[in-house]
Design a protein around this motif. Structure first.
Motif: not given
Length: 126
Positions: A66-81
């Motif tokens: 899945k395409c995510v934004n690591l700077s704003t995604d609460g499920s992938n914050c800063g890094k995947c997972g």
């Protein structure tokens, strides 16, 4: 009257036979198109990371297909997972508490000035 009934029954029987025999055959050009499965090509970012750079994508990073934004995604914050705990949000790749964080008070990027503090997600609450 009797010949008319016989003729009517004969016509109905012929129509039934024709419709049953026609349903066994495929009409030319019609069912061939309709019988083809509608297979869409689904692009996933694990096979092609450039998919995440397409306009309208959720983000430019790929996590678990899945395409995510690591700077704003609460499920992938800063890094995947890396999931932010309850009550925290992801701002600039870090999990922060928006109710008390001076740099992200109430929302990401809302910085309180030097004289105020962040209480309940508001600068200078009291």
């Amino acid at each position: 009257m009797k010949p008319f009934k016989t003729l009517f029954l004969l016509a109905m029987l012929m129509a039934l036979v024709i419709s049953l025999s026609a349903s066994d055959e495929e009409p030319k050009g019609r069912n061939r198109f309709l019988s083809q499965k509608n297979e869409r090509v689904v692009l996933t970012c694990d096979k092609d990371p450039n998919v995440c750079h397409i306009k309208g994508s959720a983000g430019s990073d790929c996590c678990k297909n899945k395409c995510v934004n690591l700077s704003t995604d609460g499920s992938n914050c800063g890094k995947c997972g890396k999931k932010c705990s309850y009550g925290k949000i992801c701002c600039q790749g870090k999990c922060v508490n928006p109710r008390t964080n001076e740099k992200h008070c109430g929302k990401c990027g809302n910085k309180c000035n030097a004289e105020s503090s962040c209480i309940y997600g508001m600068c200078s609450y009291a």
